[in-house]
Design a protein around this motif. Structure first.
Motif, short mmCIF file in Angstrom:
data_model
loop_
_atom_site.label_atom_id
_atom_site.label_comp_id
_atom_site.label_asym_id
_atom_site.label_seq_id
_atom_site.Cartn_x
_atom_site.Cartn_y
_atom_site.Cartn_z
N TYR A 254 0.73 -1.28 -0.05
CA TYR A 254 -0.03 0.03 0.13
C TYR A 254 0.86 1.30 0.05
O TYR A 254 1.88 1.30 0.78
N PRO A 255 0.58 2.33 -0.77
CA PRO A 255 1.11 3.71 -0.66
C PRO A 255 1.44 4.12 0.76
O PRO A 255 0.38 4.03 1.47
N VAL A 256 2.19 4.93 0.92
CA VAL A 256 2.51 5.68 2.38
C VAL A 256 1.49 6.33 2.69
O VAL A 256 0.99 6.42 3.87
N GLU A 257 1.03 7.24 1.71
CA GLU A 257 0.01 8.19 2.05
C GLU A 257 -1.45 7.41 2.67
O GLU A 257 -2.15 8.19 3.44
N PHE A 258 -1.70 6.67 1.91
CA PHE A 258 -2.70 5.65 2.19
C PHE A 258 -2.93 5.12 3.75
O PHE A 258 -3.48 5.29 4.31
N LYS A 259 -1.71 4.62 3.80
CA LYS A 259 -1.36 3.99 5.46
C LYS A 259 -1.34 5.12 6.38
O LYS A 259 -2.12 4.94 7.22
#
Length: 120
Positions: free
Chosen positions: A12-17
């Motif tokens: 998962y992308p860091v921004e999503f996490k």
């Protein structure tokens, strides 16, 4: 949310996490409902929340901590040192990355201000 192209586990992308971790830190939020709504395992959201609170997402500008100014309203207050023979009781509260030690003679208004600043 589309996961990464790694075989096996999604990446998962860091921004999503970071966004899910920040949402999981809000009062009254059910991590289970949040994870189901975003198609993610609840254990992952708990892990991301721990990492978020530990500051591991701080490399992103939106997650940087902002320090609040401290202003003393009444500088005439004097605190007398406790007698050497007396024992004082204290409570230690660990909240995220902060440790607050509260002694028996602490002012309730000061304690309320401390806890409000920790929540921010």
């Amino acid at each position: 949310m589309k996961s990464g192209n790694r075989k096996g586990r999604p990446n998962y992308p860091v921004e999503f996490k970071r966004r899910l971790a920040a949402a999981a830190c809000e009062a009254g939020v059910s991590v289970s409902k949040l994870s189901m709504a975003n198609g993610v395992n609840a254990n992952m959201v708990f892990k991301w929340r721990r990492e978020y609170r530990a500051g591991l997402f701080d490399d992103m500008p939106a997650a940087r901590t902002t320090l609040l100014p401290v202003v003393l309203a009444d500088t005439s207050l004097k605190v007398a040192p406790a007698p050497a023979a007396a024992t004082s009781s204290a409570v230690e509260i660990i909240f995220a990355n902060a440790v607050v030690r509260v002694h028996a003679d602490v002012d309730a208004a000061l304690l309320r201000t401390i806890f409000q600043s920790l929540r921010a």
